[in-house]
Design a protein around this motif. Structure first.
Motif, PDB file in Angstrom:
ATOM      1  N   ILE A 132       0.837  -1.207   0.000  1.00  0.00           N
ATOM      2  CA  ILE A 132       0.000   0.000   0.000  1.00  0.00           C
ATOM      3  C   ILE A 132       0.873   1.258   0.000  1.00  0.00           C
ATOM      4  CG2 ILE A 132      -1.691   1.323   1.313  1.00  0.00           C
ATOM      5  CD1 ILE A 132      -2.905  -1.096  -0.051  1.00  0.00           C
ATOM      6  N   LYS A 133       1.925   1.267   0.786  1.00  0.00           N
ATOM      7  CA  LYS A 133       2.825   2.419   0.803  1.00  0.00           C
ATOM      8  C   LYS A 133       3.467   2.631  -0.563  1.00  0.00           C
ATOM      9  CE  LYS A 133       4.248   2.699   5.663  1.00  0.00           C
ATOM     10  NZ  LYS A 133       5.407   2.602   6.590  1.00  0.00           N
ATOM     11  N   PHE A 134       3.891   1.542  -1.190  1.00  0.00           N
ATOM     12  CA  PHE A 134       4.493   1.639  -2.522  1.00  0.00           C
ATOM     13  C   PHE A 134       3.487   2.208  -3.516  1.00  0.00           C
ATOM     14  CE2 PHE A 134       5.581   0.074  -6.710  1.00  0.00           C
ATOM     15  CZ  PHE A 134       6.947   0.314  -6.791  1.00  0.00           C
ATOM     16  N   MET A 135       2.239   1.763  -3.422  1.00  0.00           N
ATOM     17  CA  MET A 135       1.191   2.263  -4.315  1.00  0.00           C
ATOM     18  C   MET A 135       1.025   3.766  -4.173  1.00  0.00           C
ATOM     19  SD  MET A 135      -2.875   1.600  -4.028  1.00  0.00           S
ATOM     20  CE  MET A 135      -2.794   2.627  -2.551  1.00  0.00           C
ATOM     21  N   HIS A 136       1.021   4.258  -2.917  1.00  0.00           N
ATOM     22  CA  HIS A 136       0.890   5.697  -2.701  1.00  0.00           C
ATOM     23  C   HIS A 136       2.066   6.460  -3.332  1.00  0.00           C
ATOM     24  CE1 HIS A 136      -2.602   5.309  -0.249  1.00  0.00           C
ATOM     25  NE2 HIS A 136      -2.001   4.808   0.818  1.00  0.00           N
ATOM     26  N   GLU A 137       3.272   5.935  -3.154  1.00  0.00           N
ATOM     27  CA  GLU A 137       4.448   6.599  -3.715  1.00  0.00           C
ATOM     28  C   GLU A 137       4.426   6.564  -5.237  1.00  0.00           C
ATOM     29  OE1 GLU A 137       6.855   8.384  -2.305  1.00  0.00           O
ATOM     30  OE2 GLU A 137       5.719   8.198  -0.431  1.00  0.00           O
ATOM     31  N   PHE A 138       4.002   5.443  -5.799  1.00  0.00           N
ATOM     32  CA  PHE A 138       3.912   5.310  -7.259  1.00  0.00           C
ATOM     33  C   PHE A 138       2.912   6.319  -7.821  1.00  0.00           C
ATOM     34  CE2 PHE A 138       2.076   3.528 -11.129  1.00  0.00           C
ATOM     35  CZ  PHE A 138       3.217   3.192 -11.851  1.00  0.00           C
ATOM     36  N   ASN A 139       1.765   6.429  -7.178  1.00  0.00           N
ATOM     37  CA  ASN A 139       0.753   7.397  -7.626  1.00  0.00           C
ATOM     38  C   ASN A 139       1.284   8.823  -7.553  1.00  0.00           C
ATOM     39  OD1 ASN A 139      -1.006   5.312  -8.085  1.00  0.00           O
ATOM     40  ND2 ASN A 139      -2.292   5.709  -6.294  1.00  0.00           N
ATOM     41  N   LYS A 140       2.032   9.102  -6.488  1.00  0.00           N
ATOM     42  CA  LYS A 140       2.602  10.441  -6.329  1.00  0.00           C
ATOM     43  C   LYS A 140       3.591  10.737  -7.450  1.00  0.00           C
ATOM     44  CE  LYS A 140       5.018  13.327  -2.932  1.00  0.00           C
ATOM     45  NZ  LYS A 140       5.625  13.357  -1.557  1.00  0.00           N
ATOM     46  N   ASP A 141       4.436   9.754  -7.785  1.00  0.00           N
ATOM     47  CA  ASP A 141       5.427   9.931  -8.851  1.00  0.00           C
ATOM     48  C   ASP A 141       4.755  10.125 -10.207  1.00  0.00           C
ATOM     49  OD1 ASP A 141       7.441   9.650  -7.013  1.00  0.00           O
ATOM     50  OD2 ASP A 141       7.813   7.532  -7.454  1.00  0.00           O
ATOM     51  N   GLN A 142       3.558   9.541 -10.369  1.00  0.00           N
ATOM     52  CA  GLN A 142       2.818   9.653 -11.627  1.00  0.00           C
ATOM     53  C   GLN A 142       1.883  10.860 -11.643  1.00  0.00           C
ATOM     54  OE1 GLN A 142       3.363   7.523 -14.291  1.00  0.00           O
ATOM     55  NE2 GLN A 142       5.048   6.815 -12.984  1.00  0.00           N
ATOM     56  N   ASN A 143       1.982  11.693 -10.601  1.00  0.00           N
ATOM     57  CA  ASN A 143       1.131  12.889 -10.481  1.00  0.00           C
ATOM     58  C   ASN A 143      -0.361  12.552 -10.475  1.00  0.00           C
ATOM     59  OD1 ASN A 143       3.258  14.842 -10.403  1.00  0.00           O
ATOM     60  ND2 ASN A 143       3.540  14.554 -12.611  1.00  0.00           N
ATOM     61  N   LEU A 144      -0.677  11.403  -9.888  1.00  0.00           N
ATOM     62  CA  LEU A 144      -2.075  11.010  -9.732  1.00  0.00           C
ATOM     63  C   LEU A 144      -2.597  11.564  -8.412  1.00  0.00           C
ATOM     64  CD1 LEU A 144      -1.803   7.293 -10.894  1.00  0.00           C
ATOM     65  CD2 LEU A 144      -2.762   9.211 -12.190  1.00  0.00           C
ATOM     66  N   PRO A 145      -3.877  11.902  -8.353  1.00  0.00           N
ATOM     67  CA  PRO A 145      -4.416  12.444  -7.096  1.00  0.00           C
ATOM     68  C   PRO A 145      -4.374  11.400  -5.982  1.00  0.00           C
ATOM     69  CG  PRO A 145      -6.179  12.007  -8.671  1.00  0.00           C
ATOM     70  CD  PRO A 145      -4.896  11.847  -9.421  1.00  0.00           C
ATOM     71  N   PRO A 146      -4.109  11.816  -4.763  1.00  0.00           N
ATOM     72  CA  PRO A 146      -4.033  10.859  -3.656  1.00  0.00           C
ATOM     73  C   PRO A 146      -5.414  10.341  -3.278  1.00  0.00           C
ATOM     74  CG  PRO A 146      -3.843  13.086  -2.824  1.00  0.00           C
ATOM     75  CD  PRO A 146      -3.843  13.207  -4.323  1.00  0.00           C
ATOM     76  N   TYR A 147      -5.424   9.189  -2.636  1.00  0.00           N
ATOM     77  CA  TYR A 147      -6.673   8.631  -2.130  1.00  0.00           C
ATOM     78  C   TYR A 147      -7.073   9.348  -0.851  1.00  0.00           C
ATOM     79  CZ  TYR A 147      -6.081   4.812  -5.422  1.00  0.00           C
ATOM     80  OH  TYR A 147      -5.933   4.076  -6.575  1.00  0.00           O
ATOM     81  N   ASP A 148      -8.391   9.462  -0.669  1.00  0.00           N
ATOM     82  CA  ASP A 148      -8.921   9.987   0.591  1.00  0.00           C
ATOM     83  C   ASP A 148      -9.092   8.873   1.612  1.00  0.00           C
ATOM     84  OD1 ASP A 148      -9.279  12.718  -0.273  1.00  0.00           O
ATOM     85  OD2 ASP A 148     -11.000  12.035  -1.441  1.00  0.00           O
ATOM     86  N   THR A 149      -9.514   7.708   1.133  1.00  0.00           N
ATOM     87  CA  THR A 149      -9.833   6.596   2.028  1.00  0.00           C
ATOM     88  C   THR A 149      -9.498   5.264   1.352  1.00  0.00           C
ATOM     89  OG1 THR A 149     -12.114   6.430   1.206  1.00  0.00           O
ATOM     90  CG2 THR A 149     -11.744   7.859   3.116  1.00  0.00           C
ATOM     91  N   ILE A 150      -9.349   4.229   2.179  1.00  0.00           N
ATOM     92  CA  ILE A 150      -9.246   2.845   1.708  1.00  0.00           C
ATOM     93  C   ILE A 150     -10.288   2.036   2.474  1.00  0.00           C
ATOM     94  CG2 ILE A 150      -7.771   0.820   1.437  1.00  0.00           C
ATOM     95  CD1 ILE A 150      -5.358   2.655   1.518  1.00  0.00           C
ATOM     96  N   ARG A 151     -10.959   1.153   1.770  1.00  0.00           N
ATOM     97  CA  ARG A 151     -12.018   0.338   2.377  1.00  0.00           C
ATOM     98  C   ARG A 151     -11.803  -1.112   1.965  1.00  0.00           C
ATOM     99  NH1 ARG A 151     -17.654  -0.816   0.406  1.00  0.00           N
ATOM    100  NH2 ARG A 151     -18.937  -1.204   2.257  1.00  0.00           N
TER     101      ARG A 151
END
Length: 204
Positions: A132-151
């Protein structure tokens, strides 16, 4: 692609009574957990529609029978109104594919650097947390908007009968990354059922 989910749901948070009362009177805020064993990564955790489990977890944490980084002396449950917003909702296929791809990328990265991936070991879900941490970093590197929540649903405990897929602690967890999605706190009713130690002593 994960879509915006504007509807609100009810979550319940396990905490110490002093913190719970401060949340209710507006003098304090919940802070994100950031432990290497946090299943859904860093964030503020809630039990979705499950005050019963929230109370039992708080009691177990107070009795040192749960992996818990904080300190609970008197078990307490706070309800919250939560807007999911941009949600990684792991009961729908698109979100599941995102996490699968994140794991594949993390595995390739670790192999290229000759580093071992962490492993899940009972309540220590270090691998899931790393993905999950890697996914957040990958999204950040790709300039994708961050998630608000995970369910996500979580199978915990043992089968409720021989051959069952139902487990006795099956529940849905919420991990809140954007604290603005928490619209307000409340004291769950009936109070004696969900907060029996509000005015009584707790014996560990």
């Amino acid at each position: 692609m994960t879509y915006h989910q504007p509807f609100q749901i009810i979550g319940f948070h396990s905490c110490d009574r002093d913190l719970g009362l401060r949340l209710l009177n507006g003098s304090d805020e919940l802070r994100p957990s950031n432990n290497p064993w946090d299943w859904l990564g860093p964030g503020i955790y809630f039990w979705e529609q499950n005050p019963y489990r929230a109370l039992s977890y708080a009691e177990e944490a107070a009795r040192k029978k749960q992996k818990f980084a904080g300190k609970i002396e008197v078990p307490f449950v706070v309800g919250a109104i939560i807007e999911l917003g941009r949600c990684l909702n792991l009961i729908e296929p698109n979100s599941i594919e995102i996490v699968k791809m994140a794991h594949a990328e993390l595995l390739a990265t670790s192999q290229n650097s000759n580093e071992k991936l962490p492993v899940n070991d009972g309540p220590n879900r270090a691998l899931d947390c790393a993905v999950i941490k890697f996914m957040h970093e990958f999204n950040k590197d790709q300039n994708l908007p961050p998630y608000d929540t995970i369910r996500s649903p979580f199978h915990e405990g043992g089968p409720i009968y021989t051959g069952a897929n139902f487990t006795d602690r099956l529940h849905i967890e919420l991990c809140i990354l954007n604290s603005q999605c928490i619209k307000g706190y409340f004291l769950p009713r009936p109070i004696q059922l969900f907060n029996p130690y509000l005015r009584q002593q707790f014996r560990a």
